[in-house]
Design an enzyme around this catalytic site. Sequence first.
Site, PDB file in Angstrom:
ATOM      1  N   GLY A 127       0.839  -1.204   0.000  1.00  0.00           N
ATOM      2  CA  GLY A 127       0.000   0.000   0.000  1.00  0.00           C
ATOM      3  C   GLY A 127       0.873   1.253   0.000  1.00  0.00           C
ATOM      4  N   GLY A 154      -0.495   4.909  -1.233  1.00  0.00           N
ATOM      5  CA  GLY A 154      -1.618   5.568  -0.545  1.00  0.00           C
ATOM      6  C   GLY A 154      -1.150   6.805   0.210  1.00  0.00           C
ATOM      7  N   ASP A 195       2.224  -1.762  -4.425  1.00  0.00           N
ATOM      8  CA  ASP A 195       0.820  -1.332  -4.356  1.00  0.00           C
ATOM      9  C   ASP A 195       0.073  -2.014  -5.483  1.00  0.00           C
ATOM     10  OD1 ASP A 195      -0.436   1.505  -2.873  1.00  0.00           O
ATOM     11  OD2 ASP A 195      -1.613   0.430  -4.372  1.00  0.00           O
ATOM     12  N   ARG A 206      -1.449  -0.506  -7.904  1.00  0.00           N
ATOM     13  CA  ARG A 206      -1.398   0.191  -9.191  1.00  0.00           C
ATOM     14  C   ARG A 206      -0.177  -0.217 -10.008  1.00  0.00           C
ATOM     15  NH1 ARG A 206      -1.163   6.291  -6.881  1.00  0.00           N
ATOM     16  NH2 ARG A 206      -0.183   6.911  -8.810  1.00  0.00           N
ATOM     17  N   ASP A 213      -1.214  -7.294  -5.134  1.00  0.00           N
ATOM     18  CA  ASP A 213      -2.432  -7.179  -4.323  1.00  0.00           C
ATOM     19  C   ASP A 213      -2.083  -7.700  -2.931  1.00  0.00           C
ATOM     20  OD1 ASP A 213      -5.888  -8.282  -4.772  1.00  0.00           O
ATOM     21  OD2 ASP A 213      -4.766  -7.792  -2.950  1.00  0.00           O
ATOM     22  N   TYR A 254     -15.088  -0.169   8.579  1.00  0.00           N
ATOM     23  CA  TYR A 254     -13.658   0.184   8.722  1.00  0.00           C
ATOM     24  C   TYR A 254     -13.232   0.060  10.191  1.00  0.00           C
ATOM     25  CZ  TYR A 254      -9.642   3.404   8.730  1.00  0.00           C
ATOM     26  OH  TYR A 254      -8.413   3.990   8.909  1.00  0.00           O
TER      27      TYR A 254
END
Length: 311
Positions: free
Chosen positions: A6, A9, A32, A34, A51, A141
Site C-alpha cells: 500500500g 496511498g 501497491d 497500481r 495485491d 472500517y
Amino acid sequence: KILILGACGQIGVELTLALRARFGDSNVVASDLRPEVHPLLAGTGPYYTVDATDIKAVADIVNKEKITQIYLLAALLSATGEKMPLKAWDINMNSLLQVLELGVEQKLTKIYWPSSIAVFGTTTPKQDTPQKTVVEPTTVYGISKYAGELWCQYYNRRYGLDVRSLRYPGLISWKSAPGGGTTDYAVEIYHEALKHKAYTSFLSENTYLPMMYMDDAIRGTIELMEAPEEQIKSRMAYNLSAMSFSPAEIAASIQKHIPDFSISYAPDFRQAIADSWPSSIDDAAARADWHWKHEFDLEKMTAEMLQHLSA
Ligand code: VAH
C-alpha cells in the site's frame, strides 16, 4: 529490508519516502495495486505491483528481496468501506491475517499495521478517549481495525511476533492525496482555498475530530517501530494524538492567510460516521511508554500546507 504494502496511498507515499531516507532506497521495497509507482516514489527504489491480499505474490517478494519487516498500509477507509462493507472487510482483514501468518512462517523481525480512532463508536467517551475504554465501532472500517488489533495482539502473545500498531487520527498531508476517508475534508479544504478561495465542507461546522499533520504521524510511526521491544506495553494499537479541530476552526486558520476565503456546509453521509467518533483522544500511554509528543498544532500545519501547496 522493509516491504511496504500500500506504498502509493496517503500514508504509504510519505512512509516510503521517510524510511528510504533513513535506511537507503534499496532497503525499502514499495508495492501497491497500481501498475505505475506514485510519481514521488519513481526511481527512488524497488517497486512491485501486488495485491496485498494475494499472499503467494507477497511471499514471493519477501523471499526474492529477503524482506525482514512488513508495513501493511493497504486498506479501504471509512467512507469507502460503508459503500462496500464486505469488500472492505475482505481487503482489510485478509491482508492482515495473511501477513501475520507470513510473519510467523518467515520469522519477520517486525510488522507494522495502522489502526485508527475509528475503532471507537457512539458508546465510547467522546472527550479525551482513553487507551482502554468501551470500544464498539459502528463502521465496517472501525470493525475491521479493532478486529485487526485483536489479531495483532493474538499473534504477539501466541507466536511472539513483534507487530506494532497506532490508532491514527485524521491525517493531513500535501505530498499524497487521501482516499475515501471521512476526515479528508481537512485536506481538500486547503486545495480549494488556494484554487477557489471557497470550500463546501461535507461535515458540519462544529464537528470536532482528532487530527494530525502527516509529518507527526510519520515520525510517530518510526519512533514506535524503533522503540526497544520492552517499552511496547500495548499490543493493541496505541492511541496517538496531536490536536482536535472543527471545519469552522480550520477555515478560520486559513482565513489568517487568505482573508477572503469562505466556507459553507453541506453535510453528507460522512457526518454520521464523524459523529460516531471521539472529539479528542488521550494518548498518555504512547507518551509514557515510548515518549511520543506531537509537534504540529493547527496554525503551524496550516502555514505548512498552504506554503507547500502554493509552491
Ligand atoms: C478515515 N482518514 O477518515 C481515515 C481515518 C480517523 C480517520 O481513519 O477513514
